[in-house]
Design a protein around this motif. Structure first.
Motif: not given
Ligand code: ADP
Ligand code: ZN
Length: 752
Positions: A383, A657, A649-651, A653, A646-647
């Protein structure tokens, strides 16, 4: 004199005469002491000193100098230990950073920076007597000796032919007594002096010098990028994403060579598990005695001497696990963190630092290039390359364009239906192993669970044998017919019938396989094959690990079976098949990183196959064949794995992130533990800003260890600075009851 010069001269005259000292008993504060006149010229930051403290004297470190103090009655420093500082200012700065970032007392951070043999008062260099001739032509000086004292004559001859010798060696080789040598000293023929000896952990290892290989284009590109960074004033960290077998180590070595040409030193961090003699030898073969090994398995004396060898600049390349990031190399040009994604870089006791992140910090402080290398970058590191914080170097091919292994997934559900029962080995894996045995190629089988069966279950009432002290199921070990807890080590005999008083059924069943059972099974299926199991149960002796690997290398072993111990870093060209007995073990951990770990483990273990001329094959057995991590591992496709992970993790948080802080509370009284956790929450909540997410206290996934109940609070925040401030505040003001302990884990890796 100009006014400016006058002022300058004047300020130079005021010597700071107060030292700020931290003491060994961790009190998390500095104390001021007067520097007595006779120590004024000597004492500097980083010195070890003893100071009066209450009614006694204790040791500490000078961490600052000043000429004023808020205290009125200052005591004097008693004495200095040693004639040089043990810590240079940059190491102290690193300790201070760790203390601040990981919220840990500076005293314990200093203890992490300095290995224990350096801190201990009584640990010193080993002195040995050393004998040498005082005259070259001793035969002329004392002719009588050859007639009257043949023993002494023998000593003289030996010294004459081999030069000076240590007394102990001389006594052994000349079969002489100390008295004979002393007699020669009295006659003035030899001199005996005391000399420091270096306790070298590698003294018995013979090495053959290797020379730099001519690089493949992708290696050359990587080397060029690293060199360019090393020439910059403020280099940024670089991540090498290089597939297994892409020749990263050769790139590291030639980068180190570049550092050496510039008169700089280097540090190579490797995970404890891959600090094998093989790894060390590769560096020693290239750089000889310039390499020092800092290993926790070394004897105290060896660690002491290796550290001082680095400190004095005799060794300028340090290799070691986590703590080697603190190696006292001055003028550091390069810091390599190999297998950057490895969890063993995180220390699981205070200070809970992550060596990769400390390496990045040290690089920033000392303006040195930090290179992270791996085939499976941690989400966090990758990242950072996407955000431009780290540079990215890709090495997509294996050396000599050897092909990547072919990975196949076996759906064990279909297998079970077809065979009518559950087998350890699928038909496909069995046939593949047989084919390798027929061609005298070698096989690695991997299962991340030691023991015989993972648990003991009563089929009538569903009772599971659990450890009395820890909330996990006991593992059955066939050897000794015992149940063992893999957390606290507690042993228990296998019950004869179900312990549930309402049930008492005798028909206990074992479920889930461990490495011991796999060993039994493959030995039955392939009776002629030489099989060796390698896990923490079998590699107890000091060199057991190295011995098994040595036997495997020379072909004495056909099938090597083991846990994660064999998943990483090994390079055996004759291994053409890797079998994963079950990919599901790591996948079903109650941890948001389970997918990441599974992908890493499968990719790493797959990387052991086909490192020679014959292409490799990997067979992965699983009950969840369509899980994205397993599918990505099948295609050896890091980018696909990264994009979907990564998606996710993003969702939610999750890191990268947010920064994750895990506060764990432990104690024998559950109600008290829970109450303390709630109290902590109430305490910190008003200090937190809006963007911080904090969970209610909940029992940890492993709710009990050694009888101690465990509760957790998870805190996530996009910004660590403000959170850090709040945590510092709480850790100073919050008082837990005596029988409840709590720890704050910044950037927590282990959240079970
Ligand atoms: P990695 O660390 O990327 O998994 P290694 O550094 O272990 O890969 O390299 C794999 C093998 O390739 C090693 O046996 C190494 O000696 C060999 N090798 C590396 N670079 C070269 C090169 N330029 N030419 C020939 N062989 C090489
Ligand atoms: Zn236990």
């Amino acid at each position: 004199l100009s006014t400016w010069q006058a002022i300058n001269n004047y300020t130079q005259c005021i010597m700071p005469n107060i030292a700020n000292v931290i003491v060994d008993i961790a009190l998390n504060r500095e104390f001021d002491y007067l520097i007595p006149d006779h120590l004024c010229d000597m004492i500097d930051i980083g010195f070890r000193v003893t100071v009066p403290f209450g009614k006694r004297y204790i040791a500490g470190y000078v961490v600052g100098l000043s000429d004023t103090s808020e205290c009125v009655q200052l005591k004097e420093i008693q004495r200095c230990i040693g004639s040089q500082p043990v810590m240079n200012p940059s190491m102290l700065r690193l300790a201070q950073w760790i203390s601040h970032y990981y919220i840990s007392p500076l005293e314990s951070c200093v203890q992490s920076v300095l290995p224990s043999p350096i801190r201990k008062k009584n640990n010193q260099f080993k002195e040995q007597y050393f004998v040498e001739l005082t005259h070259k032509d001793h035969k002329k000086i004392d002719k009588d000796i050859y007639k009257k004292a043949p023993r002494q004559a023998k000593i003289l001859d030996l010294l004459h032919s081999s030069g000076s010798l240590f007394m102990t060696d001389l006594i052994k080789t000349a079969e002489a007594s100390p008295q004979s040598i002393r007699a020669l000293e009295r006659k003035g023929l030899v001199s005996i002096t005391s000399k420091q000896v270096h306790r070298n952990p590698l003294r018995d290892v013979k090495i053959i010098k290797t020379h730099p290989l001519s690089l493949m284009p992708q290696q050359q590109a990587a080397l060029d990028a690293i060199k360019a960074s090393m020439d910059e004033k403020k280099p940024r960290a670089l991540l090498i994403h290089g597939v297994t077998g892409s020749g990263k180590t050769e790139v590291y070595m030639q980068s180190i060579e570049y550092a050496r040409r510039k008169g700089q030193g280097a540090i190579i961090l490797v995970p404890e598990i891959s600090l094998t003699p093989q790894t060390v030898d590769r560096f020693r073969s290239r750089f000889g005695d310039e390499v020092a090994v800092l290993h926790s398995h070394l004897a105290d004396g060896e660690r002491h001497d290796e550290w001082h060898r680095i400190r004095r600049g005799e060794a300028v390349i340090a290799i070691g696990p986590r703590s080697a990031v603190f190696a006292p190399i001055s003028n550091l040009g390069l810091l390599v963190v190999d297998e950057e994604h490895e969890n063993s870089y995180k220390q699981e006791e205070s200070p809970r630092y992550h060596a990769r992140d400390v390496a990045i910090m040290r690089g920033t402080f000392e303006h040195c290039t930090v290179v992270l290398g791996t085939a499976t970058p941690s989400l966090a590191a990758y990242y950072n390359t996407q955000k431009g914080k780290f540079g990215l170097i890709k090495m997509n091919h294996r050396v000599d364009h050897r092909s990547m292994p072919l990975v196949k997934i076996v759906d064990m559900r279909i297998e079970a239906q077809r065979e009518g029962k559950v087998y350890v080995l699928s038909r496909e894996l069995t046939e593949a192993i047989q084919a390798r045995l027929d061609r005298t190629e070698q096989v690695i089988l991997f299962l991340n669970r030691r023991g015989y069966s993972s648990s003991l279950i009563c089929p009538m009432c569903g009772f599971v044998a659990e450890c009395d002290a820890c909330s996990i199921s006991m593992t059955y070990h066939k050897k000794g017919n015992v149940l063992r807890c893999h957390i606290c080590g507690h042993l228990q005999h296998v019950p004869e019938k179900c312990p549930n008083p309402k049930c008492q059924d005798p028909g206990f069943r074992y479920v889930g396989v461990g490495t011991q059972k796999v060993e039994d099974v493959i030995q039955k299926v392939f009776p002629k094959a030489v099989i060796k199991r390698m896990d923490t149960d079998t590699t107890v002796g000091k060199n057991a690990h190295a011995r098994v690997l040595g036997d495997f290398r020379v072909g004495k072993i056909d099938i090597l079976l083991g846990t994660q111990m064999i998943a990483k870093g090994l390079d055996f060209p004759n291994v053409t098949l890797v079998g994963v007995i079950s990919a599901d073990v790591a996948l079903h951990m109650p941890d948001f990183r389970a997918g990441e770990r599974t992908f890493q483990l499968l990719t790493q273990v797959a990387g052991r196959a086909g490192r020679g001329d014959i292409p490799g094959e990997v067979i992965i057995q699983t009950y969840t064949p369509f899980h994205p991590s397993i599918q990505a591992a099948r295609r050896l496709d890091y980018d696909a794995f990264y994009d979907q992970e990564i998606e996710f993790r993003r969702e939610l948080n999750y890191p990268p992130f947010s920064r994750l802080v895990c506060v764990t509370f432990r104690g024998m009284n559950e109600a008290k533990v829970e109450e303390t956790a709630k109290f902590f929450l109430e305490h910190i909540q008003p200090l937190l800003q809006d963007h911080v997410t904090i969970s209610d206290p909940v029992p940890a996934p492993i709710a009990r260890i050694k009888g101690s109940f465990r509760y957790q609070i998870m805190i996530r925040s996009a910004k660590i600075k403000s959170l850090n401030k709040a945590l510092h505040h709480v850790s100073e003001s919050f008082k837990a009851p005596k029988d409840v302990k709590y720890s704050i884990d910044i950037d927590a890796v282990n959240i079970l």
